[in-house]
Design an enzyme around this catalytic site. Structure first.
Site, PDB file in Angstrom:
ATOM      1  CB  CYS A 136      -3.832  -1.264   6.414  1.00 42.32           C
ATOM      2  SG  CYS A 136      -4.452   0.140   7.373  1.00 42.32           S
ATOM      3  CD  GLU A 137       2.758  -3.569   1.738  1.00 36.63           C
ATOM      4  OE1 GLU A 137       3.304  -4.252   0.865  1.00 36.63           O
ATOM      5  OE2 GLU A 137       3.127  -2.418   2.041  1.00 36.63           O
ATOM      6  CB  VAL A 138       0.026  -8.105   3.522  1.00 38.07           C
ATOM      7  CG1 VAL A 138      -0.259  -9.599   3.345  1.00 38.07           C
ATOM      8  CG2 VAL A 138       0.510  -7.560   2.195  1.00 38.07           C
TER       9      VAL A 138
END
Length: 234
Positions: A168-170
């Site tokens: 889960c990126e940014v």
């Protein structure tokens, strides 16, 4: 420490298994993950008490020389494996080299294909830097209600495709916390706040290897690829 057989039928010990990661969602246990591409980086991570590593698929064999015990996820590059046969072959090669799971940012059909072979698959949602043209720039994804709902539906689709976990990126921290409550996926936070099952940082960021300094207010670390702080700025 759990004893398993790896994908090459070798007896092995691991700090954590897929089953442990899935069980952690209920127990509240958190794990840490960093990147490694060499034996030295893997050995340093193990010595520091990190439990999990991410390495490019072609570097898994070298990483395993530095750590026999850490959970290793092999990243499948877009250009390294193109056709379905290439992707499956690359994934199985990484697993027999010592990886415990694979991560892909490809579409749901690829996830389903790998999961159909009982391969532990990690997806990638939120900001996917190589697909950032779809959102116009490198930025947090999910900052308004429409984006947050779209993101939630993508989590559901990824779970239905057979992934067991997702990077889960940014993603805004409050959105991440709410989605985590509503998904069965193991969540790996890369700049998405503390409400995840695994907290992930790039080794380059931890060691100060990047030439451009990221913004400083966020207390949870930074994302190497977009230079965004993981909490207050997103």
């Amino acid at each position: 420490m759990p004893r398993i057989y790896d994908w090459a039928a070798r007896e092995a010990e691991r700090t954590v298994t897929v089953a442990d990661l899935c069980a952690a969602r209920d127990s509240g246990k958190r794990y840490t993950q960093v990147t490694a591409e060499t034996a030295d980086e893997a050995a340093a991570a193990e010595k520091a008490g990190v439990q999990m590593l991410v390495a490019r698929a072609r570097n898994v064999e070298a990483v395993r020389k530095g750590s026999k015990r850490l959970f290793v996820t092999a990243a499948l590059g877009f250009a390294d494996a193109v056709t379905r046969d290439d992707i499956l072959r690359t994934a199985l090669k990484a697993l027999t080299d010592g990886a415990d799971a694979v991560i892909t940012a490809r579409g749901m059909a690829t996830v389903s294909m790998l999961a159909a072979e009982d391969i532990p698959v990690v997806g990638h949602l939120g900001l996917v830097p190589r697909k950032s043209t779809w959102v116009g720039k490198l930025r947090a994804f999910g900052k308004n209600a429409d984006e947050a709902l779209t993101l939630f539906h993508r989590f559901r689709r990824l779970e239905e495709a057979g992934a067991f976990a997702v990077e889960c990126e940014v993603i805004p921290a409050r959105v991440m916390a709410e989605i985590r409550r509503r998904t069965g996926l193991v969540t790996v936070s890369l700049g998405s706040g503390p409400d995840a099952d695994v907290i992930f940082l790039f080794t380059e960021d931890i060691c100060g290897g990047e030439g451009r300094r990221p913004r400083q207010p966020g207390p949870m670390g930074t994302c190497k690829r977009c230079k965004s702080v993981s909490r207050k700025s997103v």
